[in-house]
Design an enzyme around this catalytic site. Structure first.
Site, short mmCIF file in Angstrom:
data_model
loop_
_atom_site.label_atom_id
_atom_site.label_comp_id
_atom_site.label_asym_id
_atom_site.label_seq_id
_atom_site.Cartn_x
_atom_site.Cartn_y
_atom_site.Cartn_z
N MET A 96 0.48 -0.26 0.31
CA MET A 96 1.78 0.41 0.50
C MET A 96 2.32 0.09 1.88
O MET A 96 1.56 -0.01 2.86
CB MET A 96 1.62 1.92 0.34
N HIS A 111 -9.68 -1.05 -7.51
CA HIS A 111 -8.22 -1.07 -7.39
C HIS A 111 -7.82 -0.78 -5.95
O HIS A 111 -8.25 0.23 -5.37
CB HIS A 111 -7.62 -0.03 -8.33
N MET A 160 2.56 -2.41 -3.58
CA MET A 160 3.74 -1.54 -3.56
C MET A 160 4.48 -1.81 -2.27
O MET A 160 4.58 -0.98 -1.36
CB MET A 160 3.29 -0.07 -3.68
N SER A 167 -9.46 3.75 -7.65
CA SER A 167 -8.57 3.41 -6.54
C SER A 167 -9.21 3.84 -5.23
O SER A 167 -9.47 5.03 -5.01
CB SER A 167 -7.22 4.12 -6.71
N HIS A 179 -2.79 -4.02 -5.96
CA HIS A 179 -1.49 -3.50 -6.42
C HIS A 179 -0.55 -3.43 -5.22
O HIS A 179 -0.72 -2.58 -4.35
CB HIS A 179 -1.72 -2.14 -7.06
N ASP A 199 -1.69 3.73 -13.94
CA ASP A 199 -1.95 4.11 -12.56
C ASP A 199 -1.23 5.42 -12.25
O ASP A 199 0.00 5.46 -12.21
CB ASP A 199 -1.48 3.00 -11.62
N MET A 229 3.19 2.84 -14.21
CA MET A 229 3.04 3.93 -13.25
C MET A 229 3.28 5.26 -13.98
O MET A 229 4.33 5.46 -14.59
CB MET A 229 4.03 3.79 -12.10
N ASP A 250 -4.65 -0.11 -3.54
CA ASP A 250 -3.23 0.25 -3.49
C ASP A 250 -2.65 -0.10 -2.13
O ASP A 250 -2.95 0.56 -1.12
CB ASP A 250 -3.06 1.75 -3.75
#
Length: 229
Positions: A41, A37, A72, A12, A70, A176, A141, A39
């Site tokens: 957010m 990866h 979020m 990540s 990913h 994750d 998660m 992330d």
């Protein structure tokens, strides 16, 4: 992006040097990372703000393999096309992020990406049962999403339940949160095949000193693959 159940390590970049993302992506791949990866957010669905489509587009030329994005964020649907255009190979949305996850998964596949669904620790495996033929990946998660470096939450029961539900479908089980050589063994034994790791990969190294990345990646992979030894 072909399917197999070999263990894949997906560092990540949340734990990478934000000022040096291109070189960091190149370094982790050179040191054995299978996927990268990302992330994403939004400060709304989760209590942190990270990257958007522009960052994904900027790092895409530095990634030879799979860019695993990913999301979020909530809402998800208005941003799917932008992340696909930025080069995401996999786009994962949270089951909890909106009322129409079926529509979201349709939109991800229509945009040309592989479709993933993520489950927070409080969401049961059964939540995805009606969606199993629409997904390419389920992300379990093992922390509450929002920040890196959190303590692992044991979700091995959920992973085993998902493995049974998936059966012989070509669907990855990704983990994750809190993955390191100790927890890698637990989740791989339960049926996971894609392991996201942040601080456990990037600890001790840098883009100019990447050898520790390789050492860390190998330690996680060897622990996970020990399940099959």
């Amino acid at each position: 992006m072909s399917f197999d159940r070999k263990i894949k390590i997906a560092p990540s970049i949340l734990a990478a040097d934000f000022a040096n993302f291109g070189a960091e992506c190149e370094a982790i791949e050179a040191q054995g990372a299978d996927w990268v990866h990302v992330d994403v957010m939004d400060g709304h669905f989760v209590p942190n703000i990270t990257f958007g489509p522009a960052t994904c587009a900027a790092i895409r030329p530095h990634i030879k393999g799979v860019m695993d994005v990913h999301l979020m964020i909530s809402p998800v649907d208005p941003y799917i096309d932008a992340f696909a255009a930025a080069g995401a190979d996999v786009i994962t949305a949270h089951a909890e992020a909106g009322p129409h996850i079926h529509r979201t998964l349709q939109a991800i596949r229509a945009a040309g990406a592989k479709a993933g669904i993520a489950l927070n620790p409080g969401t049961p495996a059964s939540a995805i049962e009606p969606l199993l033929d629409m997904i390419d990946l389920v992300c379990v998660m093992t922390v509450n999403p929002g920040f890196g470096g959190q303590k692992f939450i044991d979700m091995t029961g959920k992973i085993r339940a998902l493995r049974a539900l998936i059966g012989d479908r070509p669907v990855h089980i990704e983990i994750d949160g809190g993955v390191d050589p100790n927890t890698a063994l637990l989740v791989a034994r339960a049926g996971a095949d894609v392991l996201v790791a942040g601080s456990a990969v990037f600890r001790g190294g840098s883009a100019s000193n990447p050898d520790p990345y390789g050492t860390n990646i190998r330690a996680i992979r060897e622990a996970a693959e020990g399940v099959y030894a």
